[in-house]
Structure formats: structure tokens, C-alpha cells
Design an enzyme around this catalytic site. Sequence first.
Site, PDB file in Angstrom:
ATOM      1  N   GLU A   1       0.779  -1.022   0.059  1.00 44.98           N
ATOM      2  CA  GLU A   1      -0.070  -0.043   0.120  1.00 44.98           C
ATOM      3  C   GLU A   1       1.064   1.090   0.110  1.00 44.98           C
ATOM      4  O   GLU A   1       2.015   1.444   0.675  1.00 44.98           O
ATOM      5  CB  GLU A   1      -0.880   0.101   1.123  1.00 44.98           C
ATOM      6  CG  GLU A   1      -1.926   1.176   1.049  1.00 44.98           C
ATOM      7  CD  GLU A   1      -2.877   1.307   2.199  1.00 44.98           C
ATOM      8  OE1 GLU A   1      -2.902   0.168   3.139  1.00 44.98           O
ATOM      9  OE2 GLU A   1      -3.963   2.150   2.298  1.00 44.98           O
TER      10      GLU A   1
ATOM     11  N   GLY B   1       3.586   2.514  10.874  1.00 47.19           N
ATOM     12  CA  GLY B   1       3.344   1.798  11.981  1.00 47.19           C
ATOM     13  C   GLY B   1       3.341   0.285  11.747  1.00 47.19           C
ATOM     14  O   GLY B   1       3.891  -0.655  12.155  1.00 47.19           O
ATOM     15  N   ALA B   2       2.413   0.044  10.830  1.00 48.31           N
ATOM     16  CA  ALA B   2       1.854  -1.504  10.369  1.00 48.31           C
ATOM     17  C   ALA B   2       1.150  -1.285   9.077  1.00 48.31           C
ATOM     18  O   ALA B   2       0.680  -0.381   8.539  1.00 48.31           O
ATOM     19  CB  ALA B   2       1.116  -1.961  11.539  1.00 48.31           C
ATOM     20  N   MET B   3       0.727  -2.720   8.619  1.00 47.31           N
ATOM     21  CA  MET B   3      -0.119  -2.869   7.236  1.00 47.31           C
ATOM     22  C   MET B   3      -0.876  -3.988   7.497  1.00 47.31           C
ATOM     23  O   MET B   3      -0.627  -4.932   8.102  1.00 47.31           O
ATOM     24  CB  MET B   3       0.992  -3.157   6.374  1.00 47.31           C
ATOM     25  CG  MET B   3       0.483  -3.375   5.058  1.00 47.31           C
ATOM     26  SD  MET B   3      -0.473  -1.750   4.460  1.00 47.31           S
ATOM     27  CE  MET B   3      -1.794  -2.557   3.569  1.00 47.31           C
TER      28      MET B   3
ATOM     29  N   ASN C   1      -2.256  -6.440   5.619  1.00 44.40           N
ATOM     30  CA  ASN C   1      -2.142  -7.336   4.578  1.00 44.40           C
ATOM     31  C   ASN C   1      -3.150  -8.483   4.902  1.00 44.40           C
ATOM     32  O   ASN C   1      -2.978  -8.868   6.159  1.00 44.40           O
ATOM     33  CB  ASN C   1      -1.016  -7.718   4.070  1.00 44.40           C
ATOM     34  CG  ASN C   1       0.040  -6.804   4.239  1.00 44.40           C
ATOM     35  OD1 ASN C   1      -0.012  -5.891   3.243  1.00 44.40           O
ATOM     36  ND2 ASN C   1       1.079  -6.747   4.956  1.00 44.40           N
TER      37      ASN C   1
ATOM     38  N   GLU D   1      -5.036  -2.556  12.902  1.00 46.08           N
ATOM     39  CA  GLU D   1      -4.943  -3.740  11.477  1.00 46.08           C
ATOM     40  C   GLU D   1      -5.746  -4.593  11.499  1.00 46.08           C
ATOM     41  O   GLU D   1      -6.268  -5.283  10.403  1.00 46.08           O
ATOM     42  CB  GLU D   1      -3.395  -4.030  11.705  1.00 46.08           C
ATOM     43  CG  GLU D   1      -2.381  -2.921  11.710  1.00 46.08           C
ATOM     44  CD  GLU D   1      -2.367  -1.849  10.805  1.00 46.08           C
ATOM     45  OE1 GLU D   1      -2.994  -1.973   9.515  1.00 46.08           O
ATOM     46  OE2 GLU D   1      -2.048  -0.851  11.169  1.00 46.08           O
TER      47      GLU D   1
HETATM   48  N1  B3K Z   1      -2.896   1.096   5.654  1.00 48.96           N
HETATM   49  C1  B3K Z   1      -1.505   1.226   6.118  1.00 48.96           C
HETATM   50  C2  B3K Z   1      -1.143   2.328   5.740  1.00 48.96           C
HETATM   51  C3  B3K Z   1      -0.184   2.327   4.640  1.00 48.96           C
HETATM   52  C4  B3K Z   1       0.512   3.658   4.258  1.00 48.96           C
HETATM   53  C5  B3K Z   1       1.191   3.732   2.728  1.00 48.96           C
HETATM   54  N2  B3K Z   1       1.936   4.764   2.520  1.00 48.96           N
HETATM   55  C6  B3K Z   1      -1.473   1.219   7.665  1.00 48.96           C
HETATM   56  C7  B3K Z   1      -2.984   1.422   8.262  1.00 48.96           C
HETATM   57  O1  B3K Z   1      -3.489   2.595   8.296  1.00 48.96           O
HETATM   58  O2  B3K Z   1      -3.514   0.452   9.010  1.00 48.96           O
HETATM   59 ZN    ZN Z   2      -5.308   1.831   8.786  1.00 53.98          ZN
END
Ligand code: B3K
Ligand code: ZN
Length: 852
Positions: free
Chosen positions: A123, A255-257, A259, A292
Amino acid sequence: MTDSTIRLSDYRPYPFEIDQVELRFCLAPQATRVHARLTISPSEAGHPLRLDGEELRLISARIDGAALTGSDYLLSKTGLTIHPAALPEGRFTLETEVEIAPESNTALEGLYMSKGMYCTQCEAEGFRKITFYPDRPDVMAPFRVRIEGAQPVLLSNGNPVASGDGWAEWDDPWPKPAYLFALVAGDLREVAGEFTTMEGRKVHLGIWVREGDEDRCDFALEALIRSMEWDEAVWGRAYDLDIFNLVAVDDFNMGAMENKGLNIFNSKLVLASPETATDLDYERIEAVIGHEYFHNWTGNRITCRDWFQLCLKEGLTVYRDQSFTADVRKGAVKRIDDVMALRARQFREDQGPLAHPVRPDAYIEINNFYTATVYEKGAELIGMLRTLIGDAAWERGKSLYFDRHDGQACTIEDWLSVFEAASGRDLAQFKRWYTDAGTPRLIWSESWQDGRFTLTFRQSTAPTPGQPDKAPRVIPIRVALLRANGGEALPEQVLELTEARQSFTFDGLAARPVPSVLRGLSAPVMLEAEADTPDHRAFLFAHDTDPFNRWEAGRALAREALEALAQGAAPSTARPFIDAFGALLADPAPEPSFRALCLALPGDDEIGKSLFDKGITPDPQAIHAARMALTRALGEAHEPALTRLYADNALDGAFSPAAEDAGKRALRLACLRYLTALDGGALALAHFEAATNMTDQIGALGLLIAAGKGAAPSAAFYERFKGDRLVMDKWFMAEVAYAPPETAPERAAELAAHPLFDWKNPNRFRALLGGLAANQAGFHRADGAGYRFYADWLIRLDPLNPQTAARMSTAFETWARFDADRQAKIRAELHRISTLEGLSRDLSEMTARLLG
Ligand code: B3K
Ligand code: ZN
């Protein structure tokens, strides 16, 4: 904006459907092969097949088994376009093979390596650095992945299907956009758990970390289980795969992702032990694990149609994680923390050159729009929506959202229309909150005449970049009327302001009430009273039945005292606040964490903003000096009470990160700050030396550094923790953030030459530069040394990691607040950056917007 601008109005659906994705990875640090087999159906004939792809070496491409020839396609720096004539009429398969070099990927986007381990961050648009693909969130497909590599652990999304020596296969049955793809491969250790969903599905939980970190994962695992339980109990949402994996990596841009089935985390948001993590770390770990995890439904199962709709998943998921923390910790304190963060980051953004709507309508680099406005203001809009339509309609709308849109890529219009259906209300005016940037200013006044009490409100919003005129918004205002001798004359209710100016009357009151307005910050606006007195604030600080507004009144008193002192007023100006502070100390009722918040003074940046709001140019050094002086005055006035509170809240027994104990630690440290101003650091040193946890240790160390007594304890701290990367981030940060402002830029420069300053690691980079930016008086030192140092490092980082460099450039967003000389110095640095050859798209968009 330039022609590289992407616009919401240009959105067109993708003319193909991807029915299935099959990926095969042969991992090698410098030459990873990615084989992709896409099953594709045209939704409309005659379109070229456009696939995104960047920094890929194309090895081969075939359609239905036949190799493409040079005239069938066009290969550019940004993708692969296959001519319509080369495409079969119906469904077909496209196979491509590319080569990439994860080891050389310093941008930490796509497939990269962190300490010998492969990991991904896709992302927003990182998948295009892995293979050719329609890298846009509205293209959703099931993925099957085979990984071949020498690493003992090979992970991807979905459920494990098969594995053998040096290979593993994963299958994710839930159609997903490419930004949710993930792959991890490395020598990892698992801390495992289990959860059975309300639907009876047994889920294996795995937290994957490097060897040696296993004993710091228990809290993360518990937090994950709490999140899963909460999402079932409060939102009726259950997990939907047989396995949920979470991996901690050291080099991560954020921070985190989220997926699908394979969350990837910055290790600082997973690993915790009492000796190394503060109470704030524990709370953040729990919140981000929740965040997440909650994305599985708000983001993954229902995703965004395009990146303009980012707040659809982010605002909503922040709202969900905030509610989660409020439920499992202390709701009132959580709301105050969230509002402080909102004002510090989002109000600041909304007032400066980077202001943009919660749903922006144009961008150059989408990574620059993962902002406080999209996230935190986005969450406020959800809370406001709920306040406006009421809990029953809110519940119906939520269910309808999942029923109607599961499996889809949606827009804010979709989101609002379920709530229009559920509530029967027209939300057109509410929608302005999504499309209009800027924080409305809300001014209230009161009158009392013939037994009738009237509250009058006026709203206005200053122009923001590209949006000169602002129409009135609908603003829910929570109000209660208090009796002058305490208690409520009229219980809390919600007033709905829809006009630029509007009055509300209250009859049947026996006596003139004291209003408590905008409780809980029921809308993200700046509230001002036409005529307010310290007495009114002191009354609310002592008697408001709403803890939020009680805190708010004290905060305003403190702010006014600091503003006056910073402008050279006599020390006696602070008297109303000093007395109210004493009354709070004497009140036995408030619980420790709430009391700790009420005892803390607003930071320098908050005072700077507040002065600027009033048309006064802030002087960072004077603000800092005012805070020092007020801290001392409060200590002098209330030493016995502070000493008693400090002693009474001491904890013994085993460490618990729970809110109860954390509140006591916070309260003791709050008291210690004032006592340190009196004794020069003796008690703080004792506190530091007796500390058995990181909260107490770093809390006391910060006070000692600020008091100029930091050298010895800091050296001891360094010796003890130099092998611990997460604690060393705290040390770098503290050394600069608390350094005396006169020497902060020099201290930062010294540390930049320290052997442990691994500047390519985003956490370490953020610790040092973030520490300097947090030291407002040091960063804004009049000679511009802070600006120069900061800009030098952005310039150095940009070619390697544009995303983090661009993100950190927001430290300059407040330039317009300051005097002409500081303005010129900041603008010169921004100009120096913006004119560099080869500057990234990320940082060049940011500097252009910052310069306006
Ligand atoms: N969705 C990701 C953030 C991605 C940032 C890309 N530059 C984390 C979050 O908001 O949960
Ligand atoms: Zn988020």
C-alpha cells in the site's frame, strides 16, 4: 498542479476483470524472479490492457501460452500496455516473468529486505514494483502464491496449502486488491496462539519475530485476541481464514500494514517488555494491533474504489480502534488523548499550507495523503455521523453497509447512502465535512432574560488552498446546562447547528445556568467564547459533570496563563490557573490517569498555534521560558500536595501494563515534573535509579536532561540499553527532544555522527529528526541552525527513502506562524530542497505545497 496530478474526476472503471492471480517467487537478494499468471476477462471489448510496473526487468510475456512480440506491447518506465489487437476476445491468461532486486530496495516499498529477511509493503502502490499488474484498489482477485527460497519460514496471504523443503504455497480465497498482497521469508520464530470465532472457526494465530525477541510477544498476542473478541462483540464481525499471521520487521516506513491474513508491523508496535516499553508503547501496540485487525472488515472485505476514498477505510478503522481502546481502557481519558492528538496534528495541518479535505480530489503522490486529516479527522466524521443520526440508526446503517457492500470497492457516497437509508435523513450538508478542508471556528455567546436562556453560535471556516469559499456545515453540539452550585440544570443534549448563525433557547430554568458547550469535542471545530472569563473556566474545571469539558476548562486556563506569560505579562496573571490547579490537587475524587492529564501543561506548539490564532506572532523561546516559569510557580505554590500525591501513588508488586497502574505512573511523573523544577533533579535522579520499568526510567531521564542534569544518567542508560534497538530509538529521541533549546541543533548534529545513528532505518531517523522537531524552541532557534540541519537530512534521505523524507517534511508546515526572519529561513530551506536535481515525486510535491 502539474499534469502528473491524479484527479478524482478522472476515475474510470478498469475495463478488465482479473479472475485469478497465481504468483511464483524464486527469492534471491539481487535477482528475485516473479512469475505471474493472471486469468483475465475483458468487461468491454476494444481496450488496451494496461498494467502498472516500475523498476521491473521484463524477462518474458505470453498470452494463452504464446510469446508476445515487440509490436504487441509498449513497455515504459511506469508499465506495460498490450495493444487490443494482441488480446483474445474472451477470457485469456497472461503470463509474465520479471526480475527484481529486493536487497537494493532502500525505499522499503514493494519487496525489500530488512536484516536478511524478505518482506513487502504494497500500500498504496508498491505491488507495481513486484510484478506487472493493474495496481489499483478496485481490481480485486483471489491470489494463489508459491514461494521458493532458502529461508526457513515462507509466508503469504490466506491459508497455507502445501509446503516442502525450500517452498511453500498459500491460497487466499477472498478477492483482494493488490495493495493487500504480502510475502515474508526469513529465519523467524513463532509465538503461537489460538482463537475460536463466534462462528466456530478455529484460527491459528502466529506472531513472527527474530530470534531473541520471542519473550516480548505475549502482550501483542493478548491484544490480538482482545481485538478479535471486541470486533465480534461490538461489530458482529468474525475472522474469515484459518490462520492469522503477524510479522515484526525493523525497517518499516510506518506503523503497520493490514495485508490479508498477514499483517506486517514495525517491530516497535509488537515487541514489549516492562524493561523496554513504556505504558504509551503498550497502549499503542494494543491500539495498532486492533487497528490492523479491524481492517479485515473495514478495508479488506470492503475496500476503496480509488485512493481518494482512503478515509473510507482509514477514518472508519481509526474510529473503530479508538472505540476499542476506550472500551478496554478508560473511555474519558482516551477521548482526551485523542482530542489532544487531533489538535496537535490535524488542526495544525488544516490551518497550514498542507490543508486538504478528508476526501481529497487531487494528488501527485498518494503516499503523501496518509495524513492526520484522512485518518484522525476521518474518524471524527464517523463519530459525528453517529451523534447526528443516533445509535439506533447507526446500528442499522452499519449492518446495511456490510450486507450491501461486502466484497466491493466503495466510495464515500456508498458509505453515506447506507446511513441515509438507515436514518431517513438527507446527509448532503454533512458531506461537506468530507469535501471541504479547514477547521471551522465556532463562536458562542449566551444571554439570560426573563427566565429564558439563549445560546447563540456562529460558524466560519477560513479559506484553504484551492478552496476560497466555505459554506456552513452541520455541527452537532453537545451541551449541558449546569447549576451554579453544581449539578445539572438540564442534562446533556445535542444541538444541531446548520446555519452560519443560529440561536437555541431554553425555558423553565429556575436560575441562570452555566453552560458546558461542545462536550467531548462533539465536532472537530475550534471553539471560542464571545466573552469568557477565567471564573467560568475555573468553575467548569472544578464542577463540570463531563470529564472531557472539565479537562478542557483547565487546559484553556493553562493555555491562557502561558500565552500571557510568553508575552511578558506579570507572573500574577497566572494566578487563576495556579489556584484552579491547587483545587484539583485537593479534590480526592478524580482517578489518577485523569488527574495526570489535568496536571500536564500544554506543549510549546499548542501555545504557538493558539497565539497565532489570535493574530499574535509566537516567539518559541519566550513560550519555552514561560512554560519553565509556570512549572516552577506551580511547584512552589503546591509543593506539599504534589509531594503527597507522588508518594501516595507509588506502586509495588509486579509490573502490569493495565490502565490502572499506568495511570498512577503517569500521575507520579506529572508531579515529579513540578518537584524537579524546585529541587533541580534530586528526586528525579532517585526516581530514575529506582525505576524497574521503562516508563519511569525514560520519564525521569527526560526531566533530568531538561534540567541540565542528564549527562550521568543518560550515559548509564546508554550503557545498559545500547544493544536494544527499540530502546536506543528512545534514547536518541530524548537526548534531542529534552535538550536545552540553546544547544538542541548541536546535540542533534553530534548524535547524527554517533555510530548507532543508522539513518537508513526509519525508526532511528524519525527518533533523531522527530526529537529535534519536538523541541520547538530548539528547532525554531532564531539563527536557523535547526532548519538547516533538518533540511540537510531530508535531502540526504530522499534519494533512498522518499516516503519517509516526504513525511518528515511536515515539520516545516507551521512556517507562516512565525516572524519574517524565521519565515524567510524556513522558506529558503524548502526552496533549497525543492530545486534539487532528481528530487523524488514525494518530496517535491510536499515542498511545492509547503511553499504554497
Ligand atoms: N494502511 C496502512 C498504511 C499504508 C501507508 C502507505 N503509505 C496502515 C494502516 O493505516 O493501517
Ligand atoms: Zn489503517
